[in-house]
Design an enzyme around this catalytic site. Structure first.
Site, PDB file in Angstrom:
ATOM      1  N   LYS A 269       0.852  -1.207   0.000  1.00  0.00           N
ATOM      2  CA  LYS A 269       0.000   0.000   0.000  1.00  0.00           C
ATOM      3  C   LYS A 269       0.876   1.240   0.000  1.00  0.00           C
ATOM      4  CE  LYS A 269       0.840   1.199   4.574  1.00  0.00           C
ATOM      5  NZ  LYS A 269       1.619   2.352   5.013  1.00  0.00           N
TER       6      LYS A 269
ATOM      7  N   GLY B 109       3.675  -1.468   4.069  1.00  0.00           N
ATOM      8  CA  GLY B 109       2.706  -2.341   4.724  1.00  0.00           C
ATOM      9  C   GLY B 109       2.900  -3.830   4.528  1.00  0.00           C
TER      10      GLY B 109
ATOM     11  N   ASP C 275      -2.579  -1.189  10.334  1.00  0.00           N
ATOM     12  CA  ASP C 275      -2.771  -1.191   8.882  1.00  0.00           C
ATOM     13  C   ASP C 275      -3.447  -2.455   8.362  1.00  0.00           C
ATOM     14  OD1 ASP C 275      -1.645   1.271   8.546  1.00  0.00           O
ATOM     15  OD2 ASP C 275       0.259   0.553   7.740  1.00  0.00           O
TER      16      ASP C 275
HETATM   17  C1  LIG Z   1       2.005   4.879   9.841  1.00  0.00           C
HETATM   18  C2  LIG Z   1       1.191   3.828   9.137  1.00  0.00           C
HETATM   19  O1  LIG Z   1       2.019   2.984   8.361  1.00  0.00           O
HETATM   20  C3  LIG Z   1       0.196   4.502   8.195  1.00  0.00           C
HETATM   21  O2  LIG Z   1      -0.340   3.590   7.305  1.00  0.00           O
HETATM   22  C4  LIG Z   1       0.468   2.969  10.120  1.00  0.00           C
HETATM   23  O3  LIG Z   1      -0.461   3.687  10.885  1.00  0.00           O
HETATM   24  C5  LIG Z   1       1.366   2.124  10.971  1.00  0.00           C
HETATM   25  O4  LIG Z   1       0.703   0.907  11.090  1.00  0.00           O
HETATM   26  P1  LIG Z   1       1.402  -0.425  11.602  1.00  0.00           P
HETATM   27  O5  LIG Z   1       2.769  -0.583  11.030  1.00  0.00           O
HETATM   28  O6  LIG Z   1       0.397  -1.529  11.404  1.00  0.00           O
HETATM   29  O7  LIG Z   1       1.570  -0.024  13.092  1.00  0.00           O
HETATM   30  P2  LIG Z   1       1.494  -0.889  14.409  1.00  0.00           P
HETATM   31  O8  LIG Z   1       2.276  -2.149  14.251  1.00  0.00           O
HETATM   32  O9  LIG Z   1       0.069  -0.969  14.840  1.00  0.00           O
HETATM   33  O10 LIG Z   1       2.251   0.121  15.389  1.00  0.00           O
HETATM   34  C6  LIG Z   1       3.658   0.278  15.439  1.00  0.00           C
HETATM   35  C7  LIG Z   1       3.967   1.385  16.429  1.00  0.00           C
HETATM   36  O11 LIG Z   1       3.745   2.652  15.808  1.00  0.00           O
HETATM   37  C8  LIG Z   1       3.083   3.555  16.692  1.00  0.00           C
HETATM   38  N1  LIG Z   1       1.790   3.957  16.111  1.00  0.00           N
HETATM   39  C9  LIG Z   1       1.256   3.250  15.072  1.00  0.00           C
HETATM   40  C10 LIG Z   1       0.063   3.652  14.495  1.00  0.00           C
HETATM   41  C11 LIG Z   1      -0.579   4.790  15.031  1.00  0.00           C
HETATM   42  N2  LIG Z   1      -1.739   5.206  14.520  1.00  0.00           N
HETATM   43  N3  LIG Z   1      -0.040   5.465  16.064  1.00  0.00           N
HETATM   44  C12 LIG Z   1       1.142   5.069  16.598  1.00  0.00           C
HETATM   45  O12 LIG Z   1       1.626   5.696  17.524  1.00  0.00           O
HETATM   46  C13 LIG Z   1       2.957   2.841  18.008  1.00  0.00           C
HETATM   47  O13 LIG Z   1       4.060   3.221  18.771  1.00  0.00           O
HETATM   48  C14 LIG Z   1       3.100   1.369  17.657  1.00  0.00           C
HETATM   49  O14 LIG Z   1       3.709   0.644  18.668  1.00  0.00           O
HETATM   50  N1  LIG Z   2       5.403 -11.227   7.526  1.00  0.00           N
HETATM   51  C1  LIG Z   2       6.116 -10.154   7.836  1.00  0.00           C
HETATM   52  N2  LIG Z   2       6.566  -9.342   6.861  1.00  0.00           N
HETATM   53  C2  LIG Z   2       7.286  -8.243   7.164  1.00  0.00           C
HETATM   54  N3  LIG Z   2       7.603  -7.879   8.408  1.00  0.00           N
HETATM   55  C3  LIG Z   2       7.175  -8.636   9.421  1.00  0.00           C
HETATM   56  C4  LIG Z   2       6.416  -9.795   9.171  1.00  0.00           C
HETATM   57  N4  LIG Z   2       6.131 -10.343  10.351  1.00  0.00           N
HETATM   58  C5  LIG Z   2       6.685  -9.557  11.282  1.00  0.00           C
HETATM   59  N5  LIG Z   2       7.332  -8.533  10.747  1.00  0.00           N
HETATM   60  C6  LIG Z   2       8.019  -7.448  11.498  1.00  0.00           C
HETATM   61  O1  LIG Z   2       7.280  -6.235  11.311  1.00  0.00           O
HETATM   62  C7  LIG Z   2       8.163  -5.132  11.035  1.00  0.00           C
HETATM   63  C8  LIG Z   2       7.453  -4.127  10.121  1.00  0.00           C
HETATM   64  O2  LIG Z   2       7.298  -4.710   8.890  1.00  0.00           O
HETATM   65  P1  LIG Z   2       6.442  -4.125   7.709  1.00  0.00           P
HETATM   66  O3  LIG Z   2       6.941  -4.726   6.445  1.00  0.00           O
HETATM   67  O4  LIG Z   2       4.991  -4.263   7.993  1.00  0.00           O
HETATM   68  O5  LIG Z   2       6.864  -2.603   7.801  1.00  0.00           O
HETATM   69  P2  LIG Z   2       6.304  -1.393   7.086  1.00  0.00           P
HETATM   70  O6  LIG Z   2       6.286  -1.645   5.608  1.00  0.00           O
HETATM   71  O7  LIG Z   2       7.042  -0.215   7.587  1.00  0.00           O
HETATM   72  O8  LIG Z   2       4.817  -1.377   7.556  1.00  0.00           O
HETATM   73  P3  LIG Z   2       3.824  -0.184   7.858  1.00  0.00           P
HETATM   74  O9  LIG Z   2       3.622   0.590   6.615  1.00  0.00           O
HETATM   75  O10 LIG Z   2       2.608  -1.008   8.230  1.00  0.00           O
HETATM   76  O11 LIG Z   2       4.436   0.584   8.975  1.00  0.00           O
HETATM   77  C9  LIG Z   2       9.389  -5.791  10.386  1.00  0.00           C
HETATM   78  O12 LIG Z   2      10.547  -5.042  10.614  1.00  0.00           O
HETATM   79  C10 LIG Z   2       9.444  -7.152  11.043  1.00  0.00           C
HETATM   80  O13 LIG Z   2      10.221  -7.115  12.224  1.00  0.00           O
END
Ligand SMILES: C[C@](O)(CO)[C@H](O)COP(=O)(O)OP(=O)(O)OC[C@H]1O[C@@H](n2ccc(N)nc2=O)[C@H](O)[C@@H]1O
Ligand SMILES: Nc1ncnc2c1ncn2[C@@H]1O[C@H](COP(=O)(O)OP(=O)(O)OP(=O)(O)O)[C@@H](O)[C@H]1O
Length: 283
Positions: free
Chosen positions: A13, A102, A138
């Site tokens: 995404k 994501g 997400d």
């Molecule tokens: C920033 C975005 O990528 C936008 O799409 C998302 O809101 C993040 O979503 P995500 O990776 O699924 O996040 P999560 O795994 O739920 O949260 C990771 C960490 O980011 C912070 N977090 C995340 C989402 C949010 N709305 N507020 C936060 O403060 C929190 O500290 C949390 O511990």
């Molecule tokens: N199946 C998986 N694929 C990717 N990361 C994973 C998975 N399972 C656990 N993780 C952990 O989640 C963390 C975040 O991964 P992800 O790929 O979702 O990051 P991101 O692209 O920054 O996501 P977002 O946009 O939701 O913040 C990774 O650094 C890893 O430690």
């Protein structure tokens, strides 16, 4: 007899804009963001087992088996549905981790929808999105599979239909911790909510960008380079940077110039997730 295998896409995404409105008591941030999918992502293969065991066969650097969002999603669904079946899982992982596109959340959603189908649970989308939210902010948008304006922590979703350009996505070779960016004292946390629908033009800012660009020179560099050709934006908390182009040919041309020094790819924006298009074709 070996069980039949089902392979499903797990798309990336983009956040086309991201405003941070405030911080809740539990530390999570109230957002307004627009999610759109890319026709680009991982592929996850599933084969049902009858012994209840959940096993991911592909190893991930730095992510233990039981912490992987794929395994956590499968276990939660198995527990909450009381299903006695298990699953063998393999993934062809191309999405960068910590890229803001994501990958982990999408993998969790593909697992939930794939297992709902293969285990014949009959859960509706609301119930799957609710379980998804407990795995990550997400996950629900990937469960629902429609481009959306999101509020709350990302779980209150209103479908939207932005243009579907071709994107150049640059992948700076740094993994950005979402938690670290959201805890930065310099983060803007008081953007006024947008109350008008659809979201008016000129609201495409990402409030995380200044903090991420300051902390990560590689992201700053990618923004500057892509910014020579189009408006360059940050998705989520980064590290990925993207810009839209009206045709694949134009996106390919810019990508070819930039990927001499940076990693990246070209992909079409899509308002319907390719996971949902594939699931629809199975029915
Ligand atoms: C920033 C975005 O990528 C936008 O799409 C998302 O809101 C993040 O979503 P995500 O990776 O699924 O996040 P999560 O795994 O739920 O949260 C990771 C960490 O980011 C912070 N977090 C995340 C989402 C949010 N709305 N507020 C936060 O403060 C929190 O500290 C949390 O511990
Ligand atoms: N199946 C998986 N694929 C990717 N990361 C994973 C998975 N399972 C656990 N993780 C952990 O989640 C963390 C975040 O991964 P992800 O790929 O979702 O990051 P991101 O692209 O920054 O996501 P977002 O946009 O939701 O913040 C990774 O650094 C890893 O430690």
């Amino acid at each position: 007899m070996t069980a039949p295998r089902l392979t499903l896409p797990s798309p990336a995404k983009l956040n086309l804009m991201l405003h941070i409105l405030g911080r809740r008591d539990d530390g999570y941030h109230e957002l307004q963001t627009i999610f759109q999918f890319l026709d680009y992502g991982d592929e996850i293969t599933f084969a049902v087992r009858d012994d209840g065991v959940i096993r991911l066969h592909t190893e991930f650097d730095g992510v233990p088996h039981d912490s992987n969002l794929i395994v956590r999603a499968a276990k939660k669904l198995q527990e909450q549905s009381g299903c006695a079946l298990g699953i063998d899982i393999w993934i062809d992982k191309i999405l960068p981790m910590g890229g803001g596109i994501g990958g982990g959340s999408s993998n969790a959603a593909t697992t939930l929808l794939g297992l709902n189908h293969l285990w014949q649970l009959g859960w509706d989308e609301d119930r799957l999105a609710g379980l998804g939210l407990s795995l990550g902010a997400d996950v629900p948008v990937f469960v629902r599979g429609r481009a959306a304006f999101a509020e709350g922590v990302g779980e209150k979703l209103t479908p939207v239909e932005p243009a579907e350009p071709w994107y150049v996505v640059l992948v700076p070779q740094v993994s950005v911790s979402t938690a670290e960016i959201f805890s930065d004292p310099l983060l803007t946390r008081n953007t006024p909510p947008i109350k008008v629908r659809p979201v008016p033009e000129g609201n495409s800012r990402n409030d995380c960008l200044p903090v991420v660009a300051r902390r990560y020179p590689a992201v700053r560099n990618a923004l500057n380079l892509l910014g020579n050709f189009t408006e360059a934006k940050l998705t989520g908390t980064g590290s990925c940077v993207f810009g839209g182009f009206p045709s694949k040919a134009e996106a390919d041309k810019v990508s070819a110039l930039l990927t001499e020094t940076l990693t990246g790819f070209v992909a079409k924006g899509s308002n319907v997730s390719m996971l949902h298009r594939k699931l629809q074709s199975l029915l």
